[in-house]
Design an enzyme around this catalytic site. Structure first.
Site, PDB file in Angstrom:
ATOM      1  N   GLU A 171      17.127 -13.068  37.022  1.00  0.00           N
ATOM      2  CA  GLU A 171      16.005 -14.148  36.921  1.00  0.00           C
ATOM      3  C   GLU A 171      16.319 -15.420  36.946  1.00  0.00           C
ATOM      4  O   GLU A 171      15.274 -16.146  37.218  1.00  0.00           O
ATOM      5  CB  GLU A 171      15.185 -13.474  35.552  1.00  0.00           C
ATOM      6  CG  GLU A 171      14.856 -12.179  35.486  1.00  0.00           C
ATOM      7  CD  GLU A 171      13.754 -11.751  36.550  1.00  0.00           C
ATOM      8  OE1 GLU A 171      13.022 -12.716  37.025  1.00  0.00           O
ATOM      9  OE2 GLU A 171      13.711 -10.200  36.917  1.00  0.00           O
ATOM     10  N   SER A 224     -24.811  18.630  -7.245  1.00  0.00           N
ATOM     11  CA  SER A 224     -24.158  19.142  -8.406  1.00  0.00           C
ATOM     12  C   SER A 224     -22.705  19.004  -8.369  1.00  0.00           C
ATOM     13  O   SER A 224     -21.992  19.331  -9.520  1.00  0.00           O
ATOM     14  CB  SER A 224     -24.709  20.704  -8.118  1.00  0.00           C
ATOM     15  OG  SER A 224     -26.034  20.803  -8.529  1.00  0.00           O
TER      16      SER A 224
END
Length: 678
Positions: free
Chosen positions: A103, A372
């Site tokens: 690179e 409940s």
């Protein structure tokens, strides 16, 4: 004008031209110097400006990973870029040399831009007839990848140049190269060399050989073009070219390059990992880290964090399947499930809806009327104040008077016993008259205070309807509160995260669980035994026993809009809820789906656990009672039940109608009686 005696007209003209030329040259030189000075000043000012201007925070780490309770990765918080961060100092020199050869050969000798590289790349590409080398330096590529798009506009190129200079001003060469190696794309979703090494060779980047380093270094030039899985031979040619460049650069010998070229590469097979989504739980994790621990959401999602959670992937899978199975047939019907370990408060499964793609709203945190299923908090308070499992209250239509007002509750479908019933029977049948009467006897403020200690944080008001679960709470709160009961009265805040580690294995969050006793294990154990009646024949949750047979306790809850079941074993507490989001009434037969979800899930979730009973703590006494009278049973009693009591509250009187025939005490009994008196 008098002419000079020694100059001809042509010579005068020449002299005049020379003088004018010198004057013009001086002006040009002066202008050039001024331009250079101004340019230098402007460049210096620009450099000072760029040096003082902070760079955007580079997003170069990986997406954060989620780990389950066994330490295995089960998901990612961001489905974008997957990385495994690495440090430059830990990488093999061959990888660094190969990357620079591929690179940017002059990376350590330029200041962000390389005219030499541009000219060399042009020459090589012309010779090869294709893009074999790029002209951008590593710093330029990093600037583009970190902060910019890849469009080819002059505006982008100018920004790239400025950011390149900033990177060179703010970071050392080693830092830039480390950023680059963690950022660059290697194809197939792998960002950074750490992830690429794992993906293609199933090893850490630190373990790469020369051959593997050169192979990986060639991929970023064209991740699709040099794909190891799609174009292996092409990728190998690229590898050989990079090895030749490394020889040319003096990084390796010719013999080393030839040996690397001959080295057989063990490319890992391409697989598509099957990852458990657990989307609602992931959202919960993000919210917790941001709101409770103060982390930035961008860091949470893409900071490369290793987030260790309490989630059990097997249980989560069972939870998702059970909820989807029983809610999909009913359009619009939604559901939620949360399952926790009562001994630690650890969340093992969380499902906030039947389809995350359709709705991301997590109903585990939705406020709904528990009905409940809220009653166990009331009965625990009653047990603490002297009630027992055999305390009897008349079950019949009743109008209660309180604080100058009246309240007239009713049982489901007008079903009353029309006789005194025990607390056990009231819990099993979910008798509302018994519940309201108990609340008014024990005190509404006490009930609210206890609910707070157990884990309820939602607003509660001291009204008779509190006994029937009229005030909205979330499944999350119910799970925390029931876990307190299941653990013997020890309250632990629920947790879904145990530890968070940064990309370099530094622990930044270590969750320390807190525990506080808020009720005695004797009272909670007796309540648990009473709640087991809910799953017995005649109980409101008896349907559960068709699927799940382990010892368990729990309570159903049904309103016009909600269906609940909150139940637990010694090892697991699970809350299920079903209902509609937009206030649509819930048919009674659909309310039962919460029980089917609970049973299916618990059957799968508890498979690894042995079926065991709740351990009996100290301070509890079990006796046989005559169910007809609530007194101590004898062999003559017809209906007998073994019942647990908090020690000291058990009945002392023998069943009056079933006393054993009187007889003369034996000599031993008389001696024992005499000794006790003495």
């Amino acid at each position: 004008m008098r002419e000079h005696p020694h100059a001809t007209p042509s010579e005068s003209t020449k002299l005049l031209f020379i003088l004018k030329g010198l004057s013009l040259g001086y002006k040009i030189l002066k202008g050039l110097i001024i331009t250079l000075v101004i340019g230098a000043l402007l460049s210096g000012l620009l450099l000072l400006y760029l040096k003082s201007r902070p760079l955007p925070i580079p997003n170069f780490f990986s997406t954060s990973m989620l780990y389950d309770d066994t330490g295995q990765v089960f998901g990612r918080l961001d489905e974008g870029e997957a990385r495994i961060p690495v440090r430059l100092r830990d990488l093999p020199p061959s990888l660094i040399s190969a990357t620079l050869a591929a690179e940017d050969k002059d990376f350590y000798r330029h200041h962000g831009f390389s005219v030499k590289s541009i000219l060399r790349a042009v020459a090589v590409n012309i010779k090869e007839g294709r893009i074999e080398q790029g002209a951008s330096t590593i710093t330029q590529q990093l600037a583009r990848n970190l902060y910019l798009t890849h469009d080819r506009t002059w505006a982008r190129k100018i920004k790239e140049a400025l950011l390149t200079v900033q990177l060179e001003l703010h970071y050392s060469k080693d830092q830039i190269l480390e950023l680059y190696l963690n950022q660059i794309y290697y194809g197939h979703g792998a960002y950074g060399v750490g992830r690429a090494a794992k993906l293609y060779f199933n090893k850490k980047a630190e373990q790469l050989t020369l051959a593997e380093s050169a192979f990986l270094a060639g991929i970023p030039r064209g991740p699709s073009y040099y794909s190891p899985w799609n174009h292996l031979e092409r990728a190998k040619r690229r590898q050989r070219h990079i090895l030749d460049l490394m020889v040319k650069n003096g990084e390796i010998s010719l013999a080393e390059a030839e040996q690397a070229k001959q080295h057989a590469l063990a490319i890992a097979p391409q697989t598509k990992p099957k990852q458990l989504k657990a989307n609602y739980f992931q959202d919960y994790v993000i919210s917790t880290l941001v709101n409770q621990y103060g982390l930035d959401e961008a860091v949470v999602r893409r900071g490369g964090l290793k987030i260790h959670t309490t989630l059990n992937t097997r249980m989560q899978q069972a939870a998702e399947q059970a909820l989807r199975k029983h809610t999909e047939p009913a359009p619009g019907l939604q559901g939620a499930l949360i399952s926790v370990d009562p001994q630690t408060g650890a969340i093992k499964a969380m499902v906030g809806g039947k389809d995350y793609l359709t709705s991301q709203y997590n109903r585990v945190f939705a406020k709904r009327q528990p009905g409940s299923s809220f009653k166990p908090f009331l009965y625990l308070s009653a047990l603490q104040q002297g009630f027992t499992p055999i305390t009897r209250i008349e079950s019949k239509p009743t109008t209660f008077v309180y604080q100058g007002g009246t309240y007239k509750p009713s049982n489901y479908r007008g079903q009353y016993a029309y006789r005194p019933i025990t607390m056990r029977e009231a819990i099993a049948r979910s008798d509302n008259i018994y519940a309201v009467s108990t609340l008014l006897s024990t005190g509404m403020e006490r009930e609210i205070a206890l609910a707070r200690k157990l884990g309820i944080k939602s607003q509660l008001k001291p009204t008779p309807s509190l006994a029937l679960g009229s005030y909205t709470v979330s499944p999350y709160e119910m799970a925390e509160s029931y876990a307190t009961i299941a653990s013997g009265g020890i309250h632990r805040p629920l947790i879904g995260i145990t530890k968070v580690v940064d990309p370099f294995n530094r622990t930044i969050i270590q969750v320390q669980q807190q525990a506080e006793r808020v009720a005695s294990d004797a009272h909670t154990f007796v309540l648990t035994q009473l709640l087991s009646s809910v799953f017995e024949p005649g109980g409101t949750g008896y349907r559960v026993r068709q699927q799940f047979t382990h010892p368990a306790a729990g309570k159903t809850g049904t309103t016009d809009w909600d269906g609940w079941l909150t139940g637990y074993t010694p090892d697991l507490v699970t809350v299920t809820w079903v209902g509609y989001d937009q206030g649509k009434r819930l048919p009674h037969h659909q309310a039962r789906y919460s029980q089917y979800i609970w049973a299916d899930y618990m059957k799968e979730a508890t498979k690894p656990f042995p079926s065991r009973r709740f351990p009996v703590p100290e301070g509890v006494k079990g006796v046989y009672i005559d169910e007809e009278t609530g007194t101590l049973a004898t062999p003559l009693c017809e209906r007998v039940r073994f019942e647990y009591f908090v020690s000291g509250t058990e009945p002392k009187i023998i069943a009056p109608h079933h006393r054993l025939p009187e007889r003369e005490p034996s000599l031993w009994e008389r001696l024992s009686d005499w000794w006790n008196r003495l």
